[in-house]
Design a protein around this motif. Structure first.
Motif, PDB file in Angstrom:
ATOM      1  N   GLY A 125      -7.935   1.903   7.939  1.00 22.47           N
ATOM      2  CA  GLY A 125      -8.496   0.592   8.255  1.00 22.47           C
ATOM      3  C   GLY A 125     -10.007   0.608   8.291  1.00 22.47           C
ATOM      4  O   GLY A 125     -10.661   1.233   7.450  1.00 22.47           O
ATOM      5  N   ARG A 126     -10.546  -0.111   9.279  1.00 21.62           N
ATOM      6  CA  ARG A 126     -12.002  -0.191   9.441  1.00 21.62           C
ATOM      7  C   ARG A 126     -12.434   0.401  10.782  1.00 21.62           C
ATOM      8  O   ARG A 126     -13.537   0.890  10.931  1.00 21.62           O
ATOM      9  N   ASP A 127     -11.541   0.292  11.773  1.00 21.90           N
ATOM     10  CA  ASP A 127     -11.911   0.677  13.139  1.00 21.90           C
ATOM     11  C   ASP A 127     -10.903   1.649  13.743  1.00 21.90           C
ATOM     12  O   ASP A 127     -10.742   1.706  14.959  1.00 21.90           O
ATOM     13  N   MET A 128     -10.185   2.378  12.880  1.00 13.17           N
ATOM     14  CA  MET A 128      -9.171   3.312  13.389  1.00 13.17           C
ATOM     15  C   MET A 128      -9.830   4.386  14.256  1.00 13.17           C
ATOM     16  O   MET A 128      -9.359   4.704  15.349  1.00 13.17           O
TER      17      MET A 128
ATOM     18  N   SER B  86     -10.494 -10.996   6.030  1.00 16.38           N
ATOM     19  CA  SER B  86     -11.820 -10.539   6.450  1.00 16.38           C
ATOM     20  C   SER B  86     -12.537 -11.617   7.270  1.00 16.38           C
ATOM     21  O   SER B  86     -13.295 -11.327   8.187  1.00 16.38           O
TER      22      SER B  86
ATOM     23  N   GLY C 228      -6.970 -11.417   1.092  1.00 16.62           N
ATOM     24  CA  GLY C 228      -7.898 -10.388   1.569  1.00 16.62           C
ATOM     25  C   GLY C 228      -9.178 -11.014   2.125  1.00 16.62           C
ATOM     26  O   GLY C 228      -9.698 -10.607   3.171  1.00 16.62           O
TER      27      GLY C 228
ATOM     28  N   ARG D 140      -8.438  -9.450  16.989  1.00 13.07           N
ATOM     29  CA  ARG D 140      -8.391  -7.979  16.960  1.00 13.07           C
ATOM     30  C   ARG D 140      -7.611  -7.459  18.169  1.00 13.07           C
ATOM     31  O   ARG D 140      -6.782  -6.566  18.066  1.00 13.07           O
TER      32      ARG D 140
ATOM     33  N   LYS E 193      -8.684   4.208   0.205  1.00 15.27           N
ATOM     34  CA  LYS E 193      -8.205   4.816   1.461  1.00 15.27           C
ATOM     35  C   LYS E 193      -6.705   4.584   1.678  1.00 15.27           C
ATOM     36  O   LYS E 193      -6.038   5.456   2.213  1.00 15.27           O
TER      37      LYS E 193
ATOM     38  N   TYR F  99      -3.905  -7.587   9.292  1.00 16.47           N
ATOM     39  CA  TYR F  99      -4.856  -8.701   9.176  1.00 16.47           C
ATOM     40  C   TYR F  99      -4.459  -9.620   8.015  1.00 16.47           C
ATOM     41  O   TYR F  99      -4.601 -10.842   8.089  1.00 16.47           O
ATOM     42  N   ARG F 100      -3.948  -9.016   6.956  1.00 13.13           N
ATOM     43  CA  ARG F 100      -3.495  -9.821   5.812  1.00 13.13           C
ATOM     44  C   ARG F 100      -2.274 -10.671   6.188  1.00 13.13           C
ATOM     45  O   ARG F 100      -2.120 -11.802   5.732  1.00 13.13           O
TER      46      ARG F 100
ATOM     47  N   ARG G 126     -20.226  -7.742  11.410  1.00  8.71           N
ATOM     48  CA  ARG G 126     -19.607  -8.504  12.502  1.00  8.71           C
ATOM     49  C   ARG G 126     -19.855  -7.800  13.838  1.00  8.71           C
ATOM     50  O   ARG G 126     -20.000  -6.571  13.896  1.00  8.71           O
TER      51      ARG G 126
ATOM     52  N   SER H  19      -3.453  -0.731   8.569  1.00 10.89           N
ATOM     53  CA  SER H  19      -3.840  -1.784   9.524  1.00 10.89           C
ATOM     54  C   SER H  19      -4.352  -3.029   8.813  1.00 10.89           C
ATOM     55  O   SER H  19      -4.229  -4.145   9.329  1.00 10.89           O
ATOM     56  N   GLY H  20      -4.917  -2.852   7.594  1.00  5.80           N
ATOM     57  CA  GLY H  20      -5.377  -4.021   6.840  1.00  5.80           C
ATOM     58  C   GLY H  20      -4.225  -4.984   6.572  1.00  5.80           C
ATOM     59  O   GLY H  20      -4.407  -6.206   6.544  1.00  5.80           O
ATOM     60  N   ALA H  21      -3.003  -4.420   6.398  1.00 12.68           N
ATOM     61  CA  ALA H  21      -1.839  -5.281   6.130  1.00 12.68           C
ATOM     62  C   ALA H  21      -1.595  -6.233   7.300  1.00 12.68           C
ATOM     63  O   ALA H  21      -1.135  -7.365   7.113  1.00 12.68           O
TER      64      ALA H  21
ATOM     65  N   ARG I 262      -1.344  -9.073  -0.939  1.00 11.72           N
ATOM     66  CA  ARG I 262      -2.371  -8.336  -1.706  1.00 11.72           C
ATOM     67  C   ARG I 262      -3.270  -9.273  -2.498  1.00 11.72           C
ATOM     68  O   ARG I 262      -4.218  -8.812  -3.127  1.00 11.72           O
TER      69      ARG I 262
ATOM     70  N   ALA J 280     -10.801 -11.615  10.766  1.00 14.60           N
ATOM     71  CA  ALA J 280     -10.944 -10.334  11.478  1.00 14.60           C
ATOM     72  C   ALA J 280     -12.237 -10.261  12.292  1.00 14.60           C
ATOM     73  O   ALA J 280     -12.427  -9.317  13.049  1.00 14.60           O
TER      74      ALA J 280
END
Ligand code: C5P
Length: 226
Positions: free
Chosen positions: A128-131, A99, A95, A108, A20, A42-43, A186, A38-40, A90, A102
């Motif tokens: 992301g996961r929740d966009m 997770s 990662g 969040r 993605k 959280y990373r 979660r 957005s994952g970046a 990365r 998160a």
């Protein structure tokens, strides 16, 4: 600004290593839109908190870090203060840590405003996961991009080997499965196919095919609104 005058958003959610990020960045480039990975974020919290020795259980400290970390995105580089951490974040262990932290609603919440800030003209592609479910529920196009665990593990394997990082298929499969389970189960903003999202399974698709499909859905969604 009224809802309808807000810059358009394409939300692309999906599991780890589904492609993605690559697809979202290329769709953004094709349309001249901004891009939010957005994952970046959280990373970045994972890296910054690891450096401060904060446990992934310590939700209140983690959310303070999330709200105050000095981050910026410059010409494709991800900066923490004046350090380019694009590669460091990365790492597989970052990662995994991302997770783990998160799962906390406080963490969040601390990242919501930052993510909304990326919504600027002429438009935004956010991955992301929740966009689609939480951050941009009014997105004009919602895509859930996925691929089989085997296809995702193989892609990740090739990426790591290409970077000269040693990798082991069975460890990767185990890690992806564990991350999927944690992200999907979660309580706060679980990974799911949001209402109105179109599922795109890329197991058998090239990157170009996936990008063309998303662009064609976007163009039809724009023409059906006008
Ligand atoms: O997408 P990426 O693998 O970089 O994300 C790292 C982790 O951050 C994910 O496994 C997930 O737990 C978390 N994440 C999230 N919500 C997002 C983006 C990422 O919970 N919108």
């Amino acid at each position: 600004m009224t809802e309808s005058s807000k810059p358009p958003v394409i939300a692309i959610d999906g599991p780890t290593a589904s492609g993605k990020g690559t697809v979202a960045a290329l769709v953004a480039k094709a349309l001249g839109f901004h891009y939010l990975d957005s994952g970046a974020l959280y990373r970045l919290v994972a890296l910054a908190s690891e450096r401060e020795g904060v446990s992934t259980e310590n939700a209140s400290f983690l959310s303070k870090i999330a709200a105050s970390m000095p981050i910026s995105f410059q010409d494709g580089q991800i900066m923490l203060g004046d350090e380019d951490v694009s590669e460091l974040i990365r790492a597989e262990k970052i990662g995994r840590r991302a997770s783990e932290l998160a799962v906390h609603p406080e963490v969040r919440q601390a990242l919501v405003r930052l993510q909304h800030g990326f919504r600027q003209n002429p438009g935004l592609v956010a991955d992301g996961r929740d966009m689609a479910s939480v951050i941009f529920p009014d997105a004009g196009l919602k895509v859930f991009l996925t691929a089989s665990v085997a296809a995702r593990a193989e892609r990740r394997y090739k990426q790591l080997i290409a970077k000269g990082i040693s990798a082991n298929m069975s460890d990767l499969l185990q890690d992806l499965t564990a991350r999927d389970a944690r992200d999907s189960s979660r309580g706060s903003a679980p990974l799911m196919v949001a209402e109105g999202a179109i599922v795109l399974d890329t197991s058998e698709l090239s990157i170009d095919q996936a990008v063309s499909q998303v662009l064609s859905w976007y163009r039809s969604s724009v023409s059906s609104q006008s």
